[in-house]
Design an enzyme around this catalytic site. Sequence first.
Site, short mmCIF file in Angstrom:
data_model
loop_
_atom_site.label_atom_id
_atom_site.label_comp_id
_atom_site.label_asym_id
_atom_site.label_seq_id
_atom_site.Cartn_x
_atom_site.Cartn_y
_atom_site.Cartn_z
N GLY A 132 65.91 -7.11 26.85
CA GLY A 132 66.46 -6.26 27.91
C GLY A 132 66.54 -4.81 27.47
O GLY A 132 67.63 -4.31 27.16
N SER A 134 63.99 -2.01 28.95
CA SER A 134 63.58 -1.09 30.02
C SER A 134 64.51 -1.14 31.22
O SER A 134 65.02 -2.20 31.59
CB SER A 134 62.16 -1.42 30.51
OG SER A 134 61.27 -1.43 29.44
N GLU A 249 57.54 -6.16 17.40
CA GLU A 249 56.82 -6.54 18.62
C GLU A 249 55.37 -6.04 18.55
O GLU A 249 54.43 -6.77 18.82
CB GLU A 249 57.54 -5.94 19.84
CG GLU A 249 56.88 -6.30 21.16
CD GLU A 249 57.66 -5.77 22.36
OE1 GLU A 249 58.56 -4.92 22.18
OE2 GLU A 249 57.34 -6.20 23.48
N THR A 379 53.70 2.54 26.30
CA THR A 379 52.38 2.83 26.86
C THR A 379 51.46 3.41 25.78
O THR A 379 51.91 3.80 24.69
CB THR A 379 52.50 3.88 28.00
OG1 THR A 379 52.95 5.11 27.42
CG2 THR A 379 53.46 3.44 29.06
N GLU A 381 50.08 6.24 25.75
CA GLU A 381 50.46 7.63 25.44
C GLU A 381 51.57 7.65 24.39
O GLU A 381 51.55 8.46 23.45
CB GLU A 381 50.92 8.38 26.70
CG GLU A 381 49.81 8.69 27.70
CD GLU A 381 49.34 7.48 28.48
OE1 GLU A 381 50.12 6.53 28.64
OE2 GLU A 381 48.17 7.46 28.90
#
Length: 398
Positions: A132, A134, A249, A379, A381
């Site tokens: 949990g 984002s 991760e 992401t 970026e």
Amino acid sequence: MDFRDTPEETAFRQEVREFIAREAPKQEGTGDRDIISSYAQVFVQSQQWFKKLSERGWIAPAWPKEYGGAGMTVMQQFIFNEEMAEARATRPLHLIIGVAMAGPTLIVHGNEEQKKYHLPRIISGEDIWCQGFSEPEAGSDLASLRTRAVREGDDYVINGQKIWTTIAHLSKWMLLLARTDPDAPKHRGITYFILDMKSPGVDVRPLVNMAGGYEFSEVFFTNVRVPKANIIGEENRGWYAAMSTLDFERSAIGSAIGLRQTVEDIILYAKEHTNDGTSMLCANPMLRYELVDRLLETEVGRMLSYRVVSLQSKGLIPNYEAAVVKLYNMELDQRIARTGMTVLGPYGQLDRGSKWAPLRGRLEYMYLRAVGSTLETGTSEIQRNIVATRGLGLPRGD
Ligand SMILES: Cc1cc2nc3c(=O)[nH]c(=O)nc-3n(C[C@H](O)[C@H](O)[C@H](O)COP(=O)(O)OP(=O)(O)OC[C@H]3O[C@@H](n4cnc5c(N)ncnc54)[C@H](O)[C@@H]3O)c2cc1C
């Protein structure tokens, strides 16, 4: 790095290979891609197989034996993962957040009580975990998260919302980031909690991805009570522990072997399918080059993974090196899906429900699901920013 197995590693590889050949449930060579939209179904179908892995400590081979692991070296664990991928054996994907993220985080930052309680339950498959982090207004800029945790006696009371929470609907526990000090600088007022998803006030609402799979959810918290004992590390210091969760991760994400197998399947399909007796590869020579490029790129992805493993085997937590692997393999995932769709042509649009779908609709699913690959875990970026600043020592852009 010496890429050859030591004699002990060769023997271990052989043992794993034989075990998988003997015990893994037989499935038509499809691997994870077929099952990713249906964790729950796989969980039920593969119970026996997962139990056998768990009995050997092979759900998390490198965890200490006292917590249910096999006490293996990181290199042995890597060999195990390689063999599982090569054999396309069903992996306990529903356990992936527990095994790849929650467990390693607790091993580094948790207290003894948390380790003793949670680690064996992750390995036995008893408890499924979700992440949990984002929120609707806090993705790339995670430190601006607004879910609040307010101390009341020995509990904290949680109010707020998370989004894109993978397998929240199956989970017993959540790795929760919440703001405990709204007046502190934003990275310093965050605490890391273990949240019981069955607590009153937790509301999980499904989100369906564009490939039609139910993977993630929105999770709402209304006056949810979490005991103080469920803090990972210290109050207001959650950000630093959570960053190592992200390193774990990214180190675990994406199997270069799985990507290579997909390219090989596409090549086989292209060889076997002709237009009026002419191979599509003769009609479209550029496609041949594209397939060669994709295959070479999977080798690059594999080499990059070795770097992460060699750091882990020295007891280090890969940081920008993991971002490199995540960035490269996930963008490759998208390129392979695009090349695959070019090879399959209009038939590629048929989904898994159609008997005419080439490769059982795997590429159609992969093509749509791969859009999320460059978003999840940060992401592309953001990965580039990490590599630029921490890897290359370039100044920050902001
Ligand atoms: C399949 C999938 C599974 C997920 N699972 C989970 C999960 O289990 N738990 C969880 O907590 N989250 C999960 N997420 C959420 C994921 O971590 C976020 O989507 C991701 O961090 C991006 O945040 P955002 O969606 O808010 O996009 P934003 O942060 O709003 O970004 C929008 C765009 O702006 C760009 N951008 C933003 N900031 C910068 C910057 N500083 N420099 C350059 N570009 C920038 C981004 O790259 C992106 O292109 C999942 C996402 C997906 C797709």
